[in-house]
Scaffold this active site. Structure first.
Site, PDB file in Angstrom:
ATOM      1  CG  HIS A  72       6.581  -1.576 -12.424  1.00 38.71           C
ATOM      2  ND1 HIS A  72       7.122  -2.556 -11.629  1.00 38.71           N
ATOM      3  CD2 HIS A  72       5.272  -1.460 -12.040  1.00 38.71           C
ATOM      4  CE1 HIS A  72       6.193  -3.019 -10.792  1.00 38.71           C
ATOM      5  NE2 HIS A  72       5.067  -2.362 -11.012  1.00 38.71           N
ATOM      6  CB  CYS A 130       2.900   1.178  -9.924  1.00 38.26           C
ATOM      7  SG  CYS A 130       2.429  -0.558  -9.902  1.00 38.26           S
TER       8      CYS A 130
HETATM    9  O1  3JN Z   1       1.767  -5.716  -9.067  1.00 41.47           O
HETATM   10  C1  3JN Z   1       2.164  -4.556  -9.172  1.00 41.47           C
HETATM   11  O2  3JN Z   1       3.242  -4.270  -9.699  1.00 41.47           O
HETATM   12  C2  3JN Z   1       1.321  -3.469  -8.653  1.00 41.47           C
HETATM   13  C3  3JN Z   1       0.275  -3.981  -7.729  1.00 41.47           C
HETATM   14  C4  3JN Z   1      -0.733  -3.240  -7.343  1.00 41.47           C
HETATM   15  C5  3JN Z   1      -1.791  -3.771  -6.505  1.00 41.47           C
HETATM   16  C6  3JN Z   1      -1.610  -4.987  -5.831  1.00 41.47           C
HETATM   17  C7  3JN Z   1      -2.635  -5.509  -5.064  1.00 41.47           C
HETATM   18  C8  3JN Z   1      -3.833  -4.852  -4.956  1.00 41.47           C
HETATM   19  C9  3JN Z   1      -2.994  -3.062  -6.359  1.00 41.47           C
HETATM   20  C10 3JN Z   1      -3.176  -1.756  -7.024  1.00 41.47           C
HETATM   21  O3  3JN Z   1      -2.575  -0.768  -6.593  1.00 41.47           O
HETATM   22  O4  3JN Z   1      -3.922  -1.683  -8.002  1.00 41.47           O
HETATM   23  C11 3JN Z   1      -4.034  -3.636  -5.607  1.00 41.47           C
HETATM   24  C12 3JN Z   1      -5.359  -2.978  -5.497  1.00 41.47           C
HETATM   25  O5  3JN Z   1      -5.482  -1.993  -4.784  1.00 41.47           O
HETATM   26  O6  3JN Z   1      -6.272  -3.466  -6.172  1.00 41.47           O
END
Ligand code: 3JN
Length: 339
Positions: A244, A131
């Protein structure tokens, strides 16, 4: 118009819920929707328009009659089930980090590199970026095309919805406790998130950056198709429920005035400029980002400390443009051009 059977994997999560809502809102040509999650959620009901759909166990699902899978179940689950779905004939749009850095998997933000969707054929997978990267590259693209960006300094202000529903609950509970003078408990985050800011998102890596920070480095270079762009990120969790924000400081190859940048950004796809030099003349997560589709850019100004520097403030709904909307836009591109 041709219609498609679509499976949503991780449908009970914060992103999965938005995927369902956005398919409906954008009138994606759906024939049948399959709502998939872990065995724990099987049998729960989710809404798709005026239909109630029962959640099915991903482990038992056969993808042979499903053309498109929108995946947001966590990287470990995608690792196992995305290739399985592809093997059964489904094209997968995966919103986890599992495949993002694989050379033969395109990593796509349609406003920036839609042409890369064509490369889905190699593995049957298109990866959806993180994101924080998505909203940043949408804003960088018109500037990079016009004058070239050499370096990006960015600090993020990330909402708890990015962590998931448990984190939204933790912020809610802690806020109530602090207001009523009671001690807080921390389960999701290592320190209190209510009325605080935590400079820590995802795990710490050997170089002292967090993985969220390195995702912004790796993904920006891949999506912009330019490994020379240097990215120096600090990612911070703040007590906002959804949306965000990012303070972005660019170093450019050629100078660009704030008014030229404003004009470029205002004409670029997916961007809304909100930038007047008065109280409230800028976008915020709560008032502009949450629940909307655009990437909002404000506080556009020349860097007074650098001859080719440009600063801006970028806000977007992390669950929509940062995840579910971007995935649905990729799926729209797939059905329009390829499937
Ligand atoms: O923390 C956020 O604002 C975004 C989080 C993304 C996220 C959380 C846990 C695992 C991801 C991601 O999309 O990169 C992942 C992941 O797939 O590694």
């Amino acid at each position: 118009m041709e219609k498609y059977n679509v499976a949503i994997v991780g449908v009970t999560g914060a992103v999965g819920e938005q995927m369902l809502a956005i398919l409906e809102q954008r009138k994606f040509p759906v024939d049948r929707i399959h709502a998939l999650a872990s065995a724990r959620s099987a049998g729960k009901k989710v809404r798709y328009g005026d239909q109630e759909i029962a959640v099915q166990d991903l482990a038992d699902f056969d993808f042979s009659d499903t053309q498109i899978g929108l995946f947001s179940p966590g990287a470990g689950i995608s690792k196992v089930f995305a290739p399985k779905a592809v093997g059964q004939g489904c094209v997968v749009v995966d919103n986890t980090s599992q495949f993002r850095y694989d050379e033969d998997v395109p990593l796509v933000v349609p406003e920036v590199n839609a042409h890369q969707v064509a490369r889905y054929t190699a593995r049957g997978i298109v990866a959806n970026p993180n994101c924080s990267t998505i909203q940043m590259v949408v804003a960088l693209k018109p500037i990079h095309d016009a004058v070239g960006i050499t370096r990006v300094n960015v600090a993020t202000y990330q909402a708890v919805s990015g962590t998931g529903k448990d984190a939204i609950d933790e912020l809610d509970q802690q806020t109530r406790k602090v207001i009523s003078g009671k001690p807080v408990t921390c389960d999701v985050y290592p320190k209190q998130i209510a009325f605080n800011a935590l400079p820590h998102i995802d795990v710490f890596l050997d170089n002292g950056y967090t993985k969220e920070e390195m995702k912004m480095v790796w993904e920006t270079q891949k999506i912009m198709e330019d490994d020379s762009i240097l990215v120096n990120p600090t990612t911070v969790r703040i007590p906002v429920v959804n949306g965000h924000s990012e303070a972005i400081h660019l170093e450019l190859k050629e100078p660009l005035s704030a008014s030229q940048a404003k004009e470029l950004l205002a004409g670029a796809p997916g961007i809304r400029v909100v930038d007047s030099h008065q109280d409230g003349g800028y976008p915020t997560a709560v008032t502009e980002g949450d629940g909307t589709d655009a990437v909002y850019v404000g506080r556009i100004r020349e860097d007074i400390s650098h001859p080719r520097g440009l600063n801006m403030w970028v806000v977007s709904d992390n669950l929509r443009k940062g995840a579910a909307l971007n995935s649905v836009q990729i799926a729209e591109n797939l059905v329009r051009e390829y499937i």
